[in-house]
Design an enzyme around this catalytic site. Structure first.
Site, PDB file in Angstrom:
ATOM      1  N   PHE A 142     -11.054  -2.699  -2.299  1.00  0.00           N
ATOM      2  CA  PHE A 142     -10.102  -1.731  -2.832  1.00  0.00           C
ATOM      3  C   PHE A 142      -9.854  -2.071  -4.295  1.00  0.00           C
ATOM      4  O   PHE A 142      -9.305  -3.119  -4.611  1.00  0.00           O
ATOM      5  CB  PHE A 142      -8.770  -1.704  -2.072  1.00  0.00           C
ATOM      6  CG  PHE A 142      -7.848  -0.645  -2.636  1.00  0.00           C
ATOM      7  CD1 PHE A 142      -7.939   0.664  -2.207  1.00  0.00           C
ATOM      8  CD2 PHE A 142      -6.952  -0.948  -3.652  1.00  0.00           C
ATOM      9  CE1 PHE A 142      -7.140   1.658  -2.770  1.00  0.00           C
ATOM     10  CE2 PHE A 142      -6.150   0.035  -4.217  1.00  0.00           C
ATOM     11  CZ  PHE A 142      -6.244   1.338  -3.772  1.00  0.00           C
ATOM     12  N   ASP A 227     -10.813  -9.181  -9.267  1.00  0.00           N
ATOM     13  CA  ASP A 227      -9.699  -8.235  -9.266  1.00  0.00           C
ATOM     14  C   ASP A 227      -8.496  -8.933  -8.635  1.00  0.00           C
ATOM     15  O   ASP A 227      -8.401  -9.056  -7.413  1.00  0.00           O
ATOM     16  CB  ASP A 227     -10.088  -6.977  -8.483  1.00  0.00           C
ATOM     17  CG  ASP A 227      -8.948  -5.951  -8.433  1.00  0.00           C
ATOM     18  OD1 ASP A 227      -7.800  -6.314  -8.753  1.00  0.00           O
ATOM     19  OD2 ASP A 227      -9.217  -4.803  -8.040  1.00  0.00           O
ATOM     20  N   LYS A 256       0.036  -4.583 -11.434  1.00  0.00           N
ATOM     21  CA  LYS A 256       1.141  -4.643 -10.473  1.00  0.00           C
ATOM     22  C   LYS A 256       2.310  -5.517 -10.958  1.00  0.00           C
ATOM     23  O   LYS A 256       3.065  -5.087 -11.806  1.00  0.00           O
ATOM     24  CB  LYS A 256       0.593  -5.066  -9.108  1.00  0.00           C
ATOM     25  CG  LYS A 256      -0.298  -3.961  -8.518  1.00  0.00           C
ATOM     26  CD  LYS A 256      -0.430  -3.988  -7.024  1.00  0.00           C
ATOM     27  CE  LYS A 256      -0.995  -2.679  -6.504  1.00  0.00           C
ATOM     28  NZ  LYS A 256      -2.336  -2.759  -5.946  1.00  0.00           N
TER      29      LYS A 256
HETATM   30  C1  PLP Z   1      -3.366  -1.772  -6.303  1.00  0.00           C
HETATM   31  C2  PLP Z   1      -4.709  -2.307  -6.623  1.00  0.00           C
HETATM   32  C3  PLP Z   1      -5.517  -1.695  -7.592  1.00  0.00           C
HETATM   33  C4  PLP Z   1      -5.140  -0.418  -8.290  1.00  0.00           C
HETATM   34  O1  PLP Z   1      -3.970  -0.507  -9.015  1.00  0.00           O
HETATM   35  P1  PLP Z   1      -3.188   0.843  -9.419  1.00  0.00           P
HETATM   36  O2  PLP Z   1      -2.110   0.372 -10.334  1.00  0.00           O
HETATM   37  O3  PLP Z   1      -2.680   1.450  -8.155  1.00  0.00           O
HETATM   38  O4  PLP Z   1      -4.181   1.722 -10.103  1.00  0.00           O
HETATM   39  C5  PLP Z   1      -6.737  -2.292  -7.877  1.00  0.00           C
HETATM   40  N1  PLP Z   1      -7.135  -3.389  -7.234  1.00  0.00           N
HETATM   41  C6  PLP Z   1      -6.390  -3.996  -6.296  1.00  0.00           C
HETATM   42  C7  PLP Z   1      -6.890  -5.241  -5.641  1.00  0.00           C
HETATM   43  C8  PLP Z   1      -5.159  -3.468  -5.948  1.00  0.00           C
HETATM   44  O5  PLP Z   1      -4.430  -4.048  -4.986  1.00  0.00           O
END
Ligand code: PLP
Length: 406
Positions: A142, A227, A256
């Site tokens: 994700f 990520d 985040k």
């Molecule tokens: C939430 C998330 C994203 C995307 O972030 P947004 O601010 O919602 O675009 C990307 N990678 C990971 C691992 C995430 O948990």
């Protein structure tokens, strides 16, 4: 006349795009680990806005930094410089060892930025023939919801109906270093992966996986992009989850909790030459790196350290996890996680995680189901031992009462 939860829900149902299926709780206020609905009921937040509010709701010091900066200057665009951006760079670089930083807004934008930069790096530095760059990703990843990103998702819900997609991505199973070794070609520019797959259900790869990944990437001149948008900022008990693995990524993505939930702030941190390939005019964002975002992020990172939240994630995470593991419920198939990034997977006969989340809501706990049978528990990192114990008691009630089984 004040509106009730039912009123708000009816308006949302009528006017909102239905791209979410939230629990039917309408929140109006938050403080620390708690949130309150419009009827005045209090809940312990066990999602933390997908780990964007690691510092707790409406953290007073981040709030003050935001208000103070908002009085002075909010947005200049990058056409001009501002006196917050340099300090944001400096503090993140010092903390993470990054050589270059690129600020964006949402997490998905940070991912897209890294993809752009690493492809260009592939052509200009690695010498990949134009148009042939390949990026390897993990199954069940994700990385966000933009078109570029959903094109390499393996979740039919995320990608179905949205094609055609950009080429240049290959998928390997998560946690399988041998599969990565086989997938690497001379045109591979990057391996993009989460340290722990959050949305997939808090999946932790086998021990030694990331060391082998790091070795393979180095050996083949492949950029390792981690990520850490969900795992970073203290969630797993380290500032970055890579610290658990004893490795360093070439490019790290954070977002985040970089803003403590006040504002969308994300960043690409680059330990190699990758960000160095971008020249004026080749990438940008009107809001990326604005002084308000930078002031918020600087304080959001500072309070994590100064207020001991990262250590607290380790201690409270261990308490929470062992409490979950010792529950006498025959509905639980697995308990896993690291720090305060935890999950309970239910047996298939339990009737799914959603009814359990609804039962938890009735007990004053907000948690989120993911992938059918898994419930995530990721409270703000300021949670106390008493609050963990309070939550465990209620979770055990729900998981042993049988109310969740239909
Ligand atoms: C939430 C998330 C994203 C995307 O972030 P947004 O601010 O919602 O675009 C990307 N990678 C990971 C691992 C995430 O948990």
């Amino acid at each position: 006349m004040s509106l009730t939860s039912a009123d708000f829900i009816a308006i949302e149902q009528k006017l909102g795009a239905r791209n979410y299926k939230p629990l039917d709780v309408v929140l109006t206020r938050g403080e620390g680990v708690y949130v309150w609905d419009v009827e005045g009921n209090r809940y312990l937040d066990c999602l933390s806005a997908y780990s964007a509010v690691n510092q707790g709701h409406c953290h007073p010091r981040i709030f003050n930094a935001m208000v103070e900066q908002a009085r002075k200057l909010t947005l200049t665009s990058r056409a001009f410089r501002n006196d917050q951006l340099a300090l944001f760079y400096e503090e993140l670089a010092e903390l993470t060892g990054a050589h270059k930083v690129l600020p964006m807004n949402s997490g998905a934008e940070a991912v897209e930025t890294a993809i752009k930069a690493v492809r260009k790096w592939g052509y200009e530095v690695k010498g990949v023939p134009e148009g042939k760059a390949e990026i390897i990703v993990a199954a069940n990843n994700f990385h966000g919801r933009t078109l570029g990103i959903v094109g390499f998702s393996t979740d039919p819900e995320a990608r179905g109906g949205f094609g055609p997609f950009a080429p240049g991505f290959r998928t390997v199973p998560f946690g399988d270093a041998a599969a990565l070794a086989t997938a690497i070609t001379p045109n591979t520019v990057a391996f993009l992966v989460e340290p722990i797959q959050g949305e997939a259900g808090v999946l932790i790869p086998p021990p030694g996986y990331f060391r082998e990944v790091r070795r393979l990437c180095t050996a083949h001149g492949v950029t390792l992009i981690l990520d850490e948008i969900q795992t970073g900022l203290g969630r797993t008990g380290k500032f970055l989850a890579e610290e658990h693995e004893g490795i360093e990524a070439d490019v790290t993505l954070i977002g985040k909790a970089l803003s403590g939930g006040f504002y969308p702030v994300s960043a690409v941190l680059s330990n190699s030459e990758v960000l160095g390939v971008l020249k004026p005019g080749q990438h940008g964002s009107t809001f990326g790196g604005n002084p308000l975002a930078c002031a918020i992020a600087r304080m959001a990172v500072r309070v994590l350290h100064e207020e001991g939240m990262i250590e607290n994630a380790t201690v409270m995470g261990a308490r929470f996890k062992s409490g979950l593991q010792s529950m006498r419920s025959n509905l639980v198939k697995d308990v896993r996680g690291r720090g305060l990034m935890l999950a309970v997977e239910l047996i298939p006969e339990a009737g799914g995680a959603r009814p359990v989340c609804e039962a938890l809501q009735a007990q004053g706990i907000l948690a989120k189901d993911t992938h059918g049978d898994t419930i995530r528990f990721a409270p703000p990192l300021v949670i106390t031992a008493d609050q963990v114990d309070w939550a465990l008691e209620r979770i055990e009630n729900v998981l042993t009462s049988g109310t969740a089984v239909h």
